[in-house]
Design a protein around this motif. Structure first.
Motif, PDB file in Angstrom:
ATOM      1  N   ALA A   1     -67.041  17.174  -3.255  1.00 13.07           N
ATOM      2  CA  ALA A   1     -67.317  18.860  -2.965  1.00 13.07           C
ATOM      3  C   ALA A   1     -66.863  19.260  -4.314  1.00 13.07           C
ATOM      4  N   ILE A   2     -67.441  20.770  -4.473  1.00 18.07           N
ATOM      5  CA  ILE A   2     -67.171  21.319  -5.881  1.00 18.07           C
ATOM      6  C   ILE A   2     -66.992  23.003  -5.180  1.00 18.07           C
ATOM      7  N   VAL A   3     -65.890  23.678  -5.559  1.00 19.12           N
ATOM      8  CA  VAL A   3     -65.572  24.762  -5.332  1.00 19.12           C
ATOM      9  C   VAL A   3     -65.571  25.716  -6.747  1.00 19.12           C
ATOM     10  N   ILE A   4     -66.681  26.750  -6.761  1.00 17.49           N
ATOM     11  CA  ILE A   4     -66.293  27.544  -7.973  1.00 17.49           C
ATOM     12  C   ILE A   4     -65.945  28.705  -7.323  1.00 17.49           C
ATOM     13  N   ARG A   5     -64.566  29.139  -7.984  1.00 16.04           N
ATOM     14  CA  ARG A   5     -63.835  30.259  -7.204  1.00 16.04           C
ATOM     15  C   ARG A   5     -64.251  31.765  -8.307  1.00 16.04           C
TER      16      ARG A   5
ATOM     17  N   ASP B   1     -70.076  40.291  -7.232  1.00 20.34           N
ATOM     18  CA  ASP B   1     -69.044  40.198  -8.011  1.00 20.34           C
ATOM     19  C   ASP B   1     -67.947  39.299  -7.232  1.00 20.34           C
ATOM     20  N   ALA B   2     -67.131  38.632  -7.774  1.00 24.41           N
ATOM     21  CA  ALA B   2     -66.044  37.929  -7.359  1.00 24.41           C
ATOM     22  C   ALA B   2     -66.302  37.251  -5.784  1.00 24.41           C
ATOM     23  N   MET B   3     -67.167  36.006  -6.248  1.00 23.88           N
ATOM     24  CA  MET B   3     -67.409  35.284  -5.290  1.00 23.88           C
ATOM     25  C   MET B   3     -67.017  33.896  -5.039  1.00 23.88           C
ATOM     26  N   THR B   4     -66.915  33.012  -4.015  1.00 25.60           N
ATOM     27  CA  THR B   4     -66.585  31.750  -3.975  1.00 25.60           C
ATOM     28  C   THR B   4     -67.608  30.943  -3.476  1.00 25.60           C
ATOM     29  N   VAL B   5     -68.198  29.772  -4.320  1.00 22.68           N
ATOM     30  CA  VAL B   5     -69.305  29.177  -3.706  1.00 22.68           C
ATOM     31  C   VAL B   5     -68.820  27.707  -3.464  1.00 22.68           C
ATOM     32  N   VAL B   6     -69.163  26.981  -2.280  1.00 24.76           N
ATOM     33  CA  VAL B   6     -68.804  26.077  -1.906  1.00 24.76           C
ATOM     34  C   VAL B   6     -69.909  24.892  -1.815  1.00 24.76           C
ATOM     35  N   VAL B   7     -69.867  23.849  -2.677  1.00 21.57           N
ATOM     36  CA  VAL B   7     -71.000  22.803  -2.699  1.00 21.57           C
ATOM     37  C   VAL B   7     -70.516  21.489  -2.199  1.00 21.57           C
ATOM     38  N   GLU B   8     -71.365  21.155  -1.321  1.00 25.23           N
ATOM     39  CA  GLU B   8     -70.849  19.659  -0.484  1.00 25.23           C
ATOM     40  C   GLU B   8     -72.033  18.730  -0.136  1.00 25.23           C
ATOM     41  N   GLY B   9     -71.961  17.689  -0.735  1.00 24.05           N
ATOM     42  CA  GLY B   9     -73.060  16.634  -0.307  1.00 24.05           C
ATOM     43  C   GLY B   9     -74.427  17.161  -0.976  1.00 24.05           C
ATOM     44  N   GLY B  10     -74.106  17.739  -2.113  1.00 19.29           N
ATOM     45  CA  GLY B  10     -75.503  18.087  -2.921  1.00 19.29           C
ATOM     46  C   GLY B  10     -76.214  19.492  -2.508  1.00 19.29           C
ATOM     47  N   THR B  11     -75.653  20.041  -1.297  1.00 23.58           N
ATOM     48  CA  THR B  11     -76.036  21.374  -1.127  1.00 23.58           C
ATOM     49  C   THR B  11     -75.260  22.408  -1.203  1.00 23.58           C
ATOM     50  N   ILE B  12     -75.557  23.697  -1.157  1.00 27.76           N
ATOM     51  CA  ILE B  12     -74.709  24.902  -1.128  1.00 27.76           C
ATOM     52  C   ILE B  12     -74.094  24.793   0.179  1.00 27.76           C
TER      53      ILE B  12
END
Lengths: 615, 288
Positions: free
Chosen positions: A38-42, A54-65
């Motif tokens: 999992a990747i989290v871009i904060r 602006d100022a979003m957090t995006v979580v990526v898990e298992g190859g999808t958003i």
């Protein structure tokens, strides 16, 4: 004793089995079993393909958003709770000052060789291909369907294009089927779809009478044949008249904008009304205008280190034999602007790898050209992400939205204000897996350096050989359709009382515009294998002959397919010639051939060379 | 081979058929210590157990085929594109069906094997032989490990060559080593069951423990997709603690620290041994 042998054999078989099990590739790509955590871009600025948040957090898990939400107000998750769930063990990336956007989609390419690998290294996660080898496209599609493609961009391809016999598309030395008339259109299109074409690309361009093209009835029939099978029909045009005809006959999109003249009489309004999309390909138009490197990508410190020497060379290359029309880029840019303001969907495409363009890097140049043509940076970014995905029905990508593929590009700065910030790549993810970027000159790792020996070829033995490399070969323009001939003979005595020399003899004939014939030598162990000549300065050799002008040609990665050459005169007595290699190219890291040739003047020729050394 | 083909007197040959070391005075003179004799007995006993395994495909084939078949169905057919956390389904199930196969190999060899042989009076006969019982169980253990390895090789071949799994050599070896050694607690558990159960009840009882335990521990389907009740139960089961470190070796996020799993398995072994030895003694009193 036998027991012991059996025991050893059993152990050996066990070890052999474990050694034979598949291991991940050595280039550091993630293993097949642990691809993407999992990747989290904060706290990142998000361009989701359409708009900026602006100022979003995006979580990526298992190859999808997996989730998108506002970042906590202090940006670190300390004071207020994150509104998206952060998975345990996720890799957290601080997005402050950076912009996250969908992976780029280049809407006009031709994918040969390592095109898709190179594209991915510059953030292009999908390439829409307008003509390539149908068989290789098919094998790539099946690999993509298995989900095993992580080291190259995805391919969406027209496969074989639709053109007339002898028309544009047939000149590349690959035999392709051609369409003769409207009654064959459905069968022709069905055959392409059976081969796997994702959409149909049609050439409607006679280049001012330079080659034949489809008549309008056949063009219309081909478009309708594609529509009958529910696939897109996109059309290659180069003039405003052809564009009008293609749009009138139902084209879904134009894969170039015209650059002959702006055109009027409601052309833009009609394009908007018919709902076509246009891929301007301003990058290749710049080449046709004589300014291939107009965006100076090779000067940009954010791009240049990642270019291979071949790419650096290709960015400045012009199209041989094509008359330059300097106003083409201005006309194409104006037409693009008019189309965009009329409401026509614009898609970013480069037409790589045509001269002046390369896969991947040129996409950043194309974005700059679109902005220079008058698109807003946001419109240009949409033209490279959401719009092409929508136009080509790629509904799993093109946006940063929950449930979609995590094809992502993280850049430093704000490309929604300054489009050149797309070049400042911080991270690339394809289907949630991070792409490791390598600097362009890693291609040089493992490349053989030219040996220190100066003496290269003395011609004093009975066999024709060189101090290193594959050795000498006759070379002529025959494979380009020429009729020149050559023969290589060892003769004696050589220059300065040595035992022998090489006699190169033959005739230059008509057939190819730039005829040549002579002797070629490959410094690599295999023909065309690159050798690093950086430590070398000059080629010194003795020559004599009929007093004619001959050429030394240098073949190197940085020069491209057409060699650099310099003239020397083979006078009747032996004379030493020194040729500074750096006058032929500054970048000697990838030399793969040297040739002593006659031409382009036609007629018989004969010259001898001896004592060749490379210092 | 050697031991059977040497020329001996008829009496000595009989001894060999019983798996005994040679007892002629000369042989004894050449054996400097009893320890060497015990090693020989161990080798012969291991061979005999191995032969038994090969000659009784009724047990061997299902124990080998079931994990492979299930892995082929769930891991390979459906598992190449699905993701379980950071693993592909094929990768995830490689670890769990590896655990499933290894548990089966050990639990059946000890549990059902011993119960059945007790019923046939074979264990009683063994007691009449000059064969320390420990050596018999050690031999069974070695054979169980060898059989586990064979099952793992089958699974690895399937996963590696058909399931798109590529791992560093060290990871392949680590996974095989953990699972092979991790089967031993289940050998101890099988020993206890083998002496507690009657010969006819043993297969039913063991299947009733083995199959539900495997399912609840997430060996058939990933723990992540199990219903909540099973998720609560799983951490109390030994199979769960064999599978979790195996998943950890492949890079998955585990639901128990490795140390806890190892401690659990050691405790599980100790309890099984205590119960097993008690049951073994009871059995000997009953029959002795």
């Amino acid at each position: 004793m036998r027991k012991l042998l059996m025991l050893i054999a059993g152990l050996a078989a066990l070890i052999a089995f474990f050694l034979s099990l598949p291991t991940p590739p050595a280039n550091g790509a993630a293993t097949a079993t642990s691809p993407e955590s999992a990747i989290v871009i904060r706290n990142v600025r998000l361009f989701d393909g359409v708009a900026v948040h602006d100022a979003m957090t995006v979580v990526v898990e298992g190859g999808t958003i997996a989730a998108i939400g506002p970042a906590p107000s202090d940006g670190s998750g300390g004071a207020t709770r994150e509104r998206v769930v952060i998975p345990d063990g996720a890799e957290i990336i601080d997005g402050a000052g950076k912009t996250l956007m969908p992976g780029l989609i280049d809407a006009h390419t031709h994918t040969w060789g390592d095109a898709l690998e190179r594209a991915l290294l510059f953030g292009v996660t999908t390439e829409i291909d307008m003509f390539t080898d149908q068989a290789s496209a098919a094998s790539m599609r099946s690999e993509q369907a298995e989900g095993s493609v992580h080291d190259r961009a995805d391919l969406v391809s027209a496969g074989t294009l639709v053109t007339a016999a002898g028309g544009h598309g047939t000149e590349y030395g690959i035999t392709i089927p051609t369409l003769d008339g409207p009654e064959q259109a459905q069968a022709f299109v069905d055959a392409r779809l059976a081969e796997g074409s994702d959409f149909i690309k049609i050439v409607y361009d006679d280049a001012g009478g330079h080659w034949p093209t489809l008549d309008t009835a056949t063009l219309r029939a081909a478009i309708e044949a594609a529509h009958a099978r529910n696939v897109l029909a996109v059309v290659h045009v180069s003039t405003h008249e052809a564009a009008r005809t293609a749009i009138e006959h139902g084209a879904d999109g134009l894969v170039h904008v015209w650059s002959d003249e702006l055109g009027a009489d409601g052309l833009f309004a009609m394009a908007a009304e018919k709902g076509v999309f246009v891929i301007p390909t301003l990058s290749v138009t710049a080449t046709m205008a004589g300014t291939p490197n107009v965006t100076h990508l090779d000067q940009d410190p954010a791009i240049a280190p990642y270019l291979t020497p071949a790419e650096t060379g290709a960015l400045s290359r012009v199209i041989e034999g094509l008359p330059v029309r300097e106003d083409r880029l201005a006309i194409a840019s104006k037409a693009t602007h008019e189309l965009a303001t009329s409401g026509v969907v614009i898609l970013a495409g480069t037409d790589a790898p045509n001269p002046g363009t390369v896969h991947g890097a040129s996409m950043h140049g194309e974005l700059s050209l679109l902005v220079e043509a008058g698109l807003s940076p946001i419109a240009a970014l949409a033209a490279a992400t959401a719009e092409p995905a929508r136009a080509f029905g790629l509904d799993d990508r093109g946006l940063v939205a929950p449930g979609l593929r995590a094809d992502l590009l993280l850049v430093d700065g704000d490309p929604t204000r300054d489009i050149t910030r797309t070049r400042h790549i911080v991270g690339i993810w394809k289907a949630g897996r991070r792409v490791e970027r390598s600097q362009g000159d890693t291609a040089l790792e493992g490349r053989v350096k030219a040996p220190d020996t100066e003496a290269f070829a003395q011609f004093d033995q009975d066999i024709l050989d060189a101090a290193f490399g594959f050795g000498w070969q006759p070379t002529t323009d025959e494979r380009m359709g020429g009729t020149s001939t050559t023969s290589l003979t060892l003769v004696s005595p050589g220059s300065r009382d040595t035992a022998g020399a090489l006699l190169v003899k033959g005739a230059i004939g008509p057939g190819f515009p730039f005829p040549w014939a002579g002797a070629m030598v490959f410094p690599g162990e295999q023909p065309m294998e690159m050798v690093d000549f950086s430590a070398k300065r000059e080629v010194v050799f003795q020559a004599r002959g009929d007093g004619g002008r001959y050429r030394l040609m240098l073949f190197a990665e940085s020069i491209g397919q057409i060699p650099a050459s310099t003239f020397f005169v083979a006078s009747e007595t032996w004379q030493e010639h020194r040729i500074n290699l750096r006058e032929l190219t500054q970048d000697l890291r990838g030399v793969w051939g040297l040739a002593f040739v006659a031409g382009p003047a036609q007629g018989d020729y004969a010259f001898e060379i001896d004592g060749v050394s490379i210092r | 081979m050697n031991a059977l083909s040497t020329t001996r007197t008829p009496a000595a040959t009989l001894d060999h058929l019983n798996g005994l070391p040679p007892t002629t005075p000369g042989d004894q003179a050449r054996s400097p210590s009893g320890r060497q004799n015990h090693f020989r007995i161990f080798v012969l006993e291991t061979r005999a157990e191995l032969m038994k395994l090969l000659r009784m495909p009724g047990f061997t084939l299902p124990a080998f085929a079931f994990p492979l078949m299930f892995y082929g169905l769930f891991g390979i057919t459906f598992g190449r594109s699905q993701q379980i956390g950071p693993l592909t389904m094929a990768g995830y199930l490689l670890a769990t069906y590896g655990a499933f196969g290894v548990i089966g190999a050990n639990i059946f060899s000890f549990g059902v094997g011993i119960a059945t042989e007790r019923g046939q009076g074979w264990m009683l006969l063994k007691r009449a032989m000059p064969l320390p019982p420990v050596i018999h169980f050690l031999a069974r253990m070695v054979v169980g490990m060898a059989f586990s390895l064979v099952i793992l090789i089958g699974l690895f071949a399937l996963g590696g060559f058909a399931g798109g799994i590529a791992l560093p050599l060290a990871t392949w070896v680590k996974l095989a080593t953990w699972l092979t050694l991790g089967g031993l607690p289940f050998a101890a558990f099988g020993l206890a069951l083998g002496y507690l159960c009657g010969p006819n009840a043993a297969p039913a009882v063991i299947n009733l423990i083995y199959l539900p335990m495997a399912f609840v521990s997430g060996l058939w389907l990933p723990y992540e997709v199990l219903p909540g009740l099973f998720k609560t139960l799983a951490p109390w089961l030994p199979a769960f603690h064999l599978a979790q470190p195996a998943l950890g070796i492949l890079g998955a996020d585990t639901h128990a620290p490795v140390a806890r799993s190892v401690a659990y398995l050691l405790a599980f072994t100790a309890i099984s041994m205590v119960v097993g030895i008690a049951a073994y003694r009871r059995d000997h009193k009953t029959w002795g």
